[in-house]
Design a protein around this motif. Structure first.
Motif, mmCIF file in Angstrom:
data_model
loop_
_atom_site.group_PDB
_atom_site.id
_atom_site.type_symbol
_atom_site.label_atom_id
_atom_site.label_comp_id
_atom_site.label_asym_id
_atom_site.label_seq_id
_atom_site.Cartn_x
_atom_site.Cartn_y
_atom_site.Cartn_z
ATOM 1 N N ASP A 76 35.218 50.984 38.891
ATOM 2 C CA ASP A 76 35.551 50.561 39.388
ATOM 3 C C ASP A 76 36.183 52.450 40.395
ATOM 4 O O ASP A 76 36.914 53.318 40.197
ATOM 5 N N LEU A 81 34.440 51.883 33.682
ATOM 6 C CA LEU A 81 36.177 51.668 32.698
ATOM 7 C C LEU A 81 35.583 51.293 31.342
ATOM 8 O O LEU A 81 36.067 51.153 30.650
ATOM 9 N N THR A 84 30.476 46.079 27.629
ATOM 10 C CA THR A 84 31.453 45.298 27.085
ATOM 11 C C THR A 84 29.979 44.604 26.796
ATOM 12 O O THR A 84 28.968 44.463 26.877
ATOM 13 N N GLY A 102 35.868 41.392 27.081
ATOM 14 C CA GLY A 102 35.969 42.118 27.954
ATOM 15 C C GLY A 102 36.524 41.893 29.111
ATOM 16 O O GLY A 102 37.266 40.824 29.730
ATOM 17 N N TYR A 104 38.702 43.771 32.363
ATOM 18 C CA TYR A 104 39.245 44.782 33.137
ATOM 19 C C TYR A 104 40.056 44.405 34.322
ATOM 20 O O TYR A 104 39.713 43.128 34.762
ATOM 21 N N SER A 105 40.775 45.787 34.789
ATOM 22 C CA SER A 105 41.966 46.295 36.105
ATOM 23 C C SER A 105 40.462 45.956 36.640
ATOM 24 O O SER A 105 40.564 47.693 36.611
ATOM 25 N N VAL A 106 40.277 45.354 37.703
ATOM 26 C CA VAL A 106 39.249 46.310 38.534
ATOM 27 C C VAL A 106 39.821 46.081 40.337
ATOM 28 O O VAL A 106 40.407 45.049 40.274
ATOM 29 N N ASN A 110 42.380 40.588 38.169
ATOM 30 C CA ASN A 110 41.710 40.963 36.592
ATOM 31 C C ASN A 110 40.444 39.981 36.201
ATOM 32 O O ASN A 110 40.280 38.973 36.022
#
Length: 216
Positions: A76, A81, A84, A102, A104-106, A110
């Motif tokens: 990102d 990041l 997975t 997996g 992730y905050s992208v 979320n």
């Protein structure tokens, strides 16, 4: 939220929040070569996310001292990041299973990951939805039959989260209302409005009696 699905190698993307690449771009990534600086495939994904100012999810095969896994790398805005791995390996496949979901905050969203065989195990998708995913990005190396599109449509409807899928040369997008769209274009842009809509559901459970329980 704009999600771009890329089924062929590409260096230029339309304006989007998240770009999902199939297995054809990064290919196989060897961790030892990456750490030794002989290859920089993960860094290439990070650079693309920076130059296009979006999040990037790339399907890939990872190798660690001969142990192969099907994975997805997430970057990102220039930062890798994480990676997975696919959690479920069927008998006869030459891969090692992963161990974690997996999430992730992208770019403020979320994003949950679902890799190939994991599509056949709804508990993972349900857990990602319960964790507040705005979208689930799924990736398959190829489309062997019509089950993956059917499954993502059911998951989006049942768990209230849009699912985008890159399967070989085809892109799919399933929305919580029950609709599904597909495209065989090299680059496809989907748009969704993430919502956290909940419905109260009650049920009866046998057991767990109140009799004899102390009041606190």
């Amino acid at each position: 939220m704009k999600v771009c699905v890329v089924t062929v190698p590409a260096q230029k993307l339309p304006e989007c929040d998240l770009a999902l690449f199939g297995f054809g771009w990064l290919g196989e990534v060897d961790y030892e070569s990456e750490l030794a600086g002989k290859t920089d495939k993960f860094e290439e994904a990070a650079r693309l996310s920076r130059s296009c100012a979006c999040g990037v999810v790339c399907g890939c095969k990872t190798s660690s001292r001969g142990v192969l896994r099907k994975s997805a790398a997430v970057a990102d805005r220039g930062k890798l990041l994480g990676i997975t791995d696919m959690n479920h390996v069927f008998g006869g496949e030459d891969y090692k299973s992963g161990a974690y979901l997996g999430l992730y905050s992208v770019g403020g969203y979320n994003v949950g990951l679902c890799i190939e065989n994991d599509l056949f195990f709804p508990e993972g998708v349900r857990a990602l939805s319960a964790c507040g995913c705005n979208v689930i990005a799924a990736v398959c190396e190829e489309l062997r039959d019509g089950m993956p599109p059917l499954l993502i449509r059911a998951y989006a409807y049942l768990y209230g989260v849009p699912v985008v899928l890159c399967a070989g040369g085809v892109a799919y997008f399933a929305e919580p209302a029950g609709g599904i769209a597909s495209s065989n274009q090299p680059v496809t842009l989907f748009e969704t409005n993430p919502q956290n809509s909940y419905r109260l559901v009650s049920s009866r459970v046998r057991g767990i009696s109140d009799e004899g329980r102390a009041d606190y």
